[in-house]
Motif scaffolding. Structure first.
Motif, PDB file in Angstrom:
ATOM      1  N   GLN A 141       0.860  -1.268   0.015  1.00  0.00           N
ATOM      2  CA  GLN A 141      -0.037  -0.002  -0.011  1.00  0.00           C
ATOM      3  C   GLN A 141       0.858   1.227  -0.108  1.00  0.00           C
ATOM      4  OE1 GLN A 141      -3.204  -0.094  -0.336  1.00  0.00           O
ATOM      5  NE2 GLN A 141      -3.450  -1.803  -0.462  1.00  0.00           N
ATOM      6  N   LYS A 142       1.936   1.260   0.700  1.00  0.00           N
ATOM      7  CA  LYS A 142       2.852   2.486   0.755  1.00  0.00           C
ATOM      8  C   LYS A 142       3.335   2.629  -0.314  1.00  0.00           C
ATOM      9  CE  LYS A 142       3.633   2.720   5.905  1.00  0.00           C
ATOM     10  NZ  LYS A 142       4.729   2.588   7.004  1.00  0.00           N
ATOM     11  N   THR A 143       3.885   1.396  -0.865  1.00  0.00           N
ATOM     12  CA  THR A 143       4.668   1.617  -2.368  1.00  0.00           C
ATOM     13  C   THR A 143       3.603   2.208  -3.551  1.00  0.00           C
ATOM     14  OG1 THR A 143       5.963  -0.416  -1.776  1.00  0.00           O
ATOM     15  CG2 THR A 143       5.898   0.225  -4.053  1.00  0.00           C
ATOM     16  N   LEU A 144       2.621   1.591  -3.219  1.00  0.00           N
ATOM     17  CA  LEU A 144       1.476   2.266  -4.189  1.00  0.00           C
ATOM     18  C   LEU A 144       1.438   3.605  -4.305  1.00  0.00           C
ATOM     19  CD1 LEU A 144      -0.566   1.795  -6.712  1.00  0.00           C
ATOM     20  CD2 LEU A 144      -2.271   0.874  -4.980  1.00  0.00           C
ATOM     21  N   GLN A 145       0.986   4.129  -2.736  1.00  0.00           N
ATOM     22  CA  GLN A 145       0.929   5.467  -2.622  1.00  0.00           C
ATOM     23  C   GLN A 145       2.292   6.456  -3.022  1.00  0.00           C
ATOM     24  OE1 GLN A 145       0.004   6.135   1.470  1.00  0.00           O
ATOM     25  NE2 GLN A 145      -0.037   8.295   1.562  1.00  0.00           N
ATOM     26  N   THR A 146       3.438   5.720  -2.650  1.00  0.00           N
ATOM     27  CA  THR A 146       4.398   6.446  -3.102  1.00  0.00           C
ATOM     28  C   THR A 146       4.591   6.714  -4.659  1.00  0.00           C
ATOM     29  OG1 THR A 146       5.567   5.757  -1.284  1.00  0.00           O
ATOM     30  CG2 THR A 146       7.169   6.664  -2.812  1.00  0.00           C
ATOM     31  N   MET A 147       4.192   5.765  -5.494  1.00  0.00           N
ATOM     32  CA  MET A 147       4.133   5.737  -6.822  1.00  0.00           C
ATOM     33  C   MET A 147       3.032   6.886  -7.400  1.00  0.00           C
ATOM     34  SD  MET A 147       4.531   1.682  -7.867  1.00  0.00           S
ATOM     35  CE  MET A 147       4.722   1.946  -9.636  1.00  0.00           C
ATOM     36  N   GLN A 148       2.115   6.804  -6.682  1.00  0.00           N
ATOM     37  CA  GLN A 148       1.051   7.799  -7.047  1.00  0.00           C
ATOM     38  C   GLN A 148       1.349   9.193  -6.874  1.00  0.00           C
ATOM     39  OE1 GLN A 148      -2.634   6.244  -4.864  1.00  0.00           O
ATOM     40  NE2 GLN A 148      -2.931   4.684  -6.797  1.00  0.00           N
ATOM     41  N   GLU A 149       2.161   9.476  -5.753  1.00  0.00           N
ATOM     42  CA  GLU A 149       2.615  10.889  -5.305  1.00  0.00           C
ATOM     43  C   GLU A 149       3.631  11.219  -6.250  1.00  0.00           C
ATOM     44  OE1 GLU A 149       3.711  10.638  -1.296  1.00  0.00           O
ATOM     45  OE2 GLU A 149       1.836  10.400  -0.536  1.00  0.00           O
ATOM     46  N   PHE A 150       4.478  10.199  -6.628  1.00  0.00           N
ATOM     47  CA  PHE A 150       5.450  10.800  -7.480  1.00  0.00           C
ATOM     48  C   PHE A 150       4.878  11.095  -8.876  1.00  0.00           C
ATOM     49  CE2 PHE A 150       8.272   9.143 -11.028  1.00  0.00           C
ATOM     50  CZ  PHE A 150       9.350  10.147 -10.919  1.00  0.00           C
ATOM     51  N   GLN A 151       3.974  10.036  -9.346  1.00  0.00           N
ATOM     52  CA  GLN A 151       3.384  10.401 -10.751  1.00  0.00           C
ATOM     53  C   GLN A 151       2.722  12.084 -10.582  1.00  0.00           C
ATOM     54  OE1 GLN A 151       0.339   7.713 -11.775  1.00  0.00           O
ATOM     55  NE2 GLN A 151       0.195   8.497 -13.728  1.00  0.00           N
ATOM     56  N   LYS A 152       1.886  12.176  -9.600  1.00  0.00           N
ATOM     57  CA  LYS A 152       1.226  13.583  -9.220  1.00  0.00           C
ATOM     58  C   LYS A 152       2.124  14.737  -9.196  1.00  0.00           C
ATOM     59  CE  LYS A 152      -0.535  14.344  -5.385  1.00  0.00           C
ATOM     60  NZ  LYS A 152      -1.348  14.201  -3.989  1.00  0.00           N
TER      61      LYS A 152
END
Length: 214
Positions: A119-130
């Protein structure tokens, strides 16, 4: 002294085995060379006995020659076996090292998977994309603003060039008109240079009569 009681590793054991196999291979080569030498001597001896007509000695030497050649051929087979054993030892050593590397890699992957939160990995990837998208938008906005500034500067320069051109044309036209226009006072009657004569009494009376004054 410490090296004597040191526990041997797998690499140490394999090195010792390879050393023994190489020593065995050299010994087999020496034995084969000795057998080949004996073979040549025996062939010469058989020829010698044949020349003397000693058939019994020739038969005995011939049997010995056959046995010697069989023994020489066995050295080739043994040498091939030793080479095969050396190759197998090297292959086994490589496989053991590969297995050890795979085991170490598996342990590392297990440790990483335990510490990694999907979950944290996915959240980090989404934040990076944003944030990456936001940075691209900011960069595009800055570029557009700079383009507008440079375009306006170019328009001002072009407008100033047009104004200067128009002013130059007007200036040339005015200059032409000023050059062709009459100068101030031109065309007016020239002032008399002679001094006006004084009016006589008769002229005054005549002008008064003309006005009806007696």
């Amino acid at each position: 002294m410490a090296s004597l009681f040191k526990k041997k590793t797998v690499d140490d054991i394999i090195k010792e085995q390879n050393k023994e196999l190489r020593s065995t291979q050299r010994q087999i080569t020496r034995d084969r060379a000795m057998l080949e030498k004996q073979e040549k001597q025996m062939e010469l001896e058989i020829k010698k006995m044949a020349k003397t007509g000693n058939r019994e000695a020739c038969k005995i030497l011939a049997k010995q020659l056959v046995q010697l050649r069989k023994q020489k051929n066995r050295t080739y087979a043994v040498s091939s076996k030793v080479t095969s054993m050396s190759t197998q030892t090297k292959v086994m050593n490589s496989q053991m090292k590969m297995a050890g590397a795979m085991s170490s890699t598996a342990k590392t992957m297990q440790a990483v998977n335990k510490k990694m939160d999907p979950q944290k990995t996915l959240q980090t990837m989404q934040e990076f994309q944003k944030e990456n998208f936001r940075m691209e938008m900011t960069e595009e906005l800055i570029n557009n603003t700079l383009d507008e500034i440079f375009d306006e500067s170019g328009d001002e320069e072009e407008s100033q060039d047009i104004v200067n051109q128009v002013l130059d044309e007007i200036g040339i036209e005015i200059s032409g008109k000023m050059a062709s226009a009459p100068s101030a006072g031109s065309g007016l009657p020239a002032a008399s240079t002679s001094r006006a004569r004084p009016i006589s009494d008769e002229e005054i009376e005549r002008q008064l009569k003309a006005l009806g004054v007696d």
